[in-house]
Write a protein that holds these residues in place. Structure first.
Motif, PDB file in Angstrom:
ATOM      1  N   LEU A   1      -7.600   4.732   2.070  1.00  0.00           N
ATOM      2  CA  LEU A   1      -6.167   4.298   1.409  1.00  0.00           C
ATOM      3  C   LEU A   1      -5.204   3.952   2.601  1.00  0.00           C
ATOM      4  CD1 LEU A   1      -5.627   4.875  -1.621  1.00  0.00           C
ATOM      5  CD2 LEU A   1      -4.479   7.055  -0.635  1.00  0.00           C
TER       6      LEU A   1
ATOM      7  N   ALA B   1      -7.929  13.080   3.836  1.00  0.00           N
ATOM      8  CA  ALA B   1      -8.956  12.844   4.689  1.00  0.00           C
ATOM      9  C   ALA B   1      -9.203  14.394   5.381  1.00  0.00           C
ATOM     10  CB  ALA B   1      -8.357  11.802   5.452  1.00  0.00           C
TER      11      ALA B   1
ATOM     12  N   ARG C   1       0.702  -1.282  -0.022  1.00  0.00           N
ATOM     13  CA  ARG C   1       0.019  -0.041   0.209  1.00  0.00           C
ATOM     14  C   ARG C   1       0.906   1.397  -0.025  1.00  0.00           C
ATOM     15  NH1 ARG C   1      -5.321   0.574   2.706  1.00  0.00           N
ATOM     16  NH2 ARG C   1      -5.219  -1.785   3.407  1.00  0.00           N
ATOM     17  N   LEU C   2       1.965   1.179   0.752  1.00  0.00           N
ATOM     18  CA  LEU C   2       2.852   2.413   1.120  1.00  0.00           C
ATOM     19  C   LEU C   2       3.985   2.540  -0.197  1.00  0.00           C
ATOM     20  CD1 LEU C   2       2.885   2.669   4.929  1.00  0.00           C
ATOM     21  CD2 LEU C   2       1.317   3.635   3.137  1.00  0.00           C
TER      22      LEU C   2
ATOM     23  N   LEU D   1       1.772  10.689   4.894  1.00  0.00           N
ATOM     24  CA  LEU D   1       1.589   9.782   4.033  1.00  0.00           C
ATOM     25  C   LEU D   1       0.780  10.017   2.793  1.00  0.00           C
ATOM     26  CD1 LEU D   1       1.354   6.465   6.004  1.00  0.00           C
ATOM     27  CD2 LEU D   1       2.875   7.019   4.467  1.00  0.00           C
ATOM     28  N   GLU D   2      -0.070  10.757   3.252  1.00  0.00           N
ATOM     29  CA  GLU D   2      -1.036  11.257   2.070  1.00  0.00           C
ATOM     30  C   GLU D   2      -0.224  11.990   0.829  1.00  0.00           C
ATOM     31  OE1 GLU D   2      -5.467  11.706   3.780  1.00  0.00           O
ATOM     32  OE2 GLU D   2      -4.001  13.437   4.168  1.00  0.00           O
TER      33      GLU D   2
ATOM     34  N   LEU E   1       2.029   9.305  -0.689  1.00  0.00           N
ATOM     35  CA  LEU E   1       1.220   8.585  -1.713  1.00  0.00           C
ATOM     36  C   LEU E   1       0.873   9.392  -3.110  1.00  0.00           C
ATOM     37  CD1 LEU E   1      -0.906   6.682   0.633  1.00  0.00           C
ATOM     38  CD2 LEU E   1       1.002   5.716  -0.784  1.00  0.00           C
TER      39      LEU E   1
ATOM     40  N   LEU F   1     -11.728   9.750   7.805  1.00  0.00           N
ATOM     41  CA  LEU F   1     -11.973   8.702   7.008  1.00  0.00           C
ATOM     42  C   LEU F   1     -10.811   8.757   5.942  1.00  0.00           C
ATOM     43  CD1 LEU F   1     -15.802   8.947   6.720  1.00  0.00           C
ATOM     44  CD2 LEU F   1     -14.440   7.619   8.317  1.00  0.00           C
ATOM     45  N   SER F   2     -10.059   7.903   6.032  1.00  0.00           N
ATOM     46  CA  SER F   2      -8.750   7.471   4.967  1.00  0.00           C
ATOM     47  C   SER F   2      -8.824   6.108   4.500  1.00  0.00           C
ATOM     48  CB  SER F   2      -7.669   7.730   5.935  1.00  0.00           C
ATOM     49  OG  SER F   2      -6.723   7.958   5.062  1.00  0.00           O
TER      50      SER F   2
END
Lengths: 285, 285
Positions: free
Chosen positions: A144, B140, A55-56, B154-155, B158, A141-142
């Motif tokens: 990802l 988010a 994912r990362l 992290l957002e 990504l 809410l995330s």
């Protein structure tokens, strides 16, 4: 408390400031109970680590399991102990990069493995149950990032900072829409009319390994499990409540302290006890 | 690229693995242009650091400004350079704690100060403008963390990982509801009918220092500024678009590459040029 640490297999206490784990939280961790020399539910921890790495964008070495097991063997040699159990913490970061969010493909991941003493709980929370509070801090809410155990944990830090009464052992957190998610360091279950409930974790939260183990045990035991979006006051109708993680195993919740809403005191119920004994049989207690 | 680093005033390259910045992203950072020995818009950076520290429960030393200025003076002595400009990065973490989200009050913060060379942009993006893309990664909604420059990034990592075409210099990100927020490393402005627009940042995003400087300059210049929630296709009607941060100052955006929607190519417009010249007058260019 001295902890023994290996970084990429070498005995080190510190990591370069340029590590992307520090700069951006670009990494993952696992907290694992070590029974003697055996990490408990080891394959499940490795699976979550691999899933999170995918994912990362963290290219785990293909032999990550062998590397970590070699680290662990080395740590156990460096730090002989008579303790039956220890805590094994594994942190994997995207490695040392320059300034900026883009990753240089040539940068290799950093692997940090630590052993710390298993915490002592003289008040026997697993047996007597614990008081928990309902936190004000809401989880964003995330989707990802949901489910994986990444290093961006400010929400948990802020939620945990809401109280300093040592009699309160955990805080439950809601998402930004008011649905139950988890504890700051644990997952949440409750029992109602013989069925087991737990929040779904596809929007936020960490999908704990013990949570997954409990879901499997419940299935094997013929207990119906419901995963969904539940408001906090759902707990008012619960017959039993408990939280779980890899170090505490299961702590029954006997009391929920909340600014709003009225919650009963819960006994430590029969399904909670059954699941505790099933976990104990797998070395999780 | 060698960077010179002080940790708590001492010349060090690495930080203990137990630092809460690494473990949880429990910390803040500032990226600042250094003009000679002078950090540009220094007070504004300090103000944001203090605000963020308050939000994250990080007890900054009361003399933090003096400590950082002493660090900077020491770094400039260690690393004499003929470069007019350098990048100063300050990271403040909640310090080294044990396992667990709760903070031990006795733990003191860690202060990391780094100097790195100012990036060279031979293709003159500030003059010629840049192509940017519209990222898929959504931010988010997290009002608790919005605006401050914390270490949970992290957002951004990504979003930045979505492309590796070096001709694309930045990616614009939307929040989970589809409203424009910012670039991965910059803030976003556009001009329409002589008015300046920028997304509000009380739900997510980083309130950049240059963004704030531009808002102030616009006010002084008599330009109306609108901060609000805007869908991505709002940009289709823009006359000028630009992104900004403390290192790039202003980069005009001439092209937006998006999977959906149709955007015109933008000229480098007069208000963009005016704001660039006003920033340059303050040492930001």
């Amino acid at each position: 408390m001295r902890s023994y640490i290996l970084i990429n297999g070498q005995s080190e206490q510190s990591i370069p400031v340029t590590d992307r784990g520090l700069a951006y939280g670009h990494g993952l961790f696992e907290t694992i109970t070590l029974n003697g020399s055996q990490p408990v539910v080891w394959q499940a921890h490795l699976d979550r680590l691999r899933k999170g790495a995918g994912r990362l964008g963290i290219p785990l070495p293909v032999n990550i399991q062998a590397l970590l097991e070699a680290d662990l063997a080395k740590l156990l040699q460096l730090q002989p102990t008579s303790d039956t159990r220890q805590v094994l913490k594994i942190t994997i970061t995207r490695g040392c990069g320059g300034r900026g969010y883009a990753v240089d493909d040539k940068v290799s991941v950093n692997r940090i493995v630590q052993l710390t003493p298993f915490p002592d709980y003289p008040d026997q929370p697993a047996i007597k149950g614990v008081s928990v509070r309902l936190c004000q801090t809401r989880l964003a809410l995330s989707p990802l990032l949901a489910g994986i155990k990444h290093l961006n944990r400010l929400e948990q830090v802020l939620a945990r900072a809401e109280w300093d009464d040592s009699r309160i052992r955990e805080g439950l957190v809601l998402d930004s829409e008011g649905f139950l998610v988890e504890g700051t360091m644990s997952n949440l279950f409750w029992v109602q009319d013989g069925e087991l409930y737990t929040p779904q974790l596809d929007r936020c939260g960490v999908a704990g390994i013990i949570r997954q183990t409990i879901l499997t045990l419940a299935e094997q035991t013929g207990v119906t499990v419901c995963e969904g979006l539940y408001a906090a006051d759902t707990l008012a109708a619960a017959d039993e409540v408990f939280v779980c993680n890899s170090v505490i195993a299961i702590w029954p919740v006997t009391r929920l302290i909340a600014d709003q809403g009225c919650y009963p005191e819960w006994p430590v119920g029969p399904l909670t006890r059954l699941l505790q004994s099933r976990l104990a049989a797998e070395g999780i207690y």
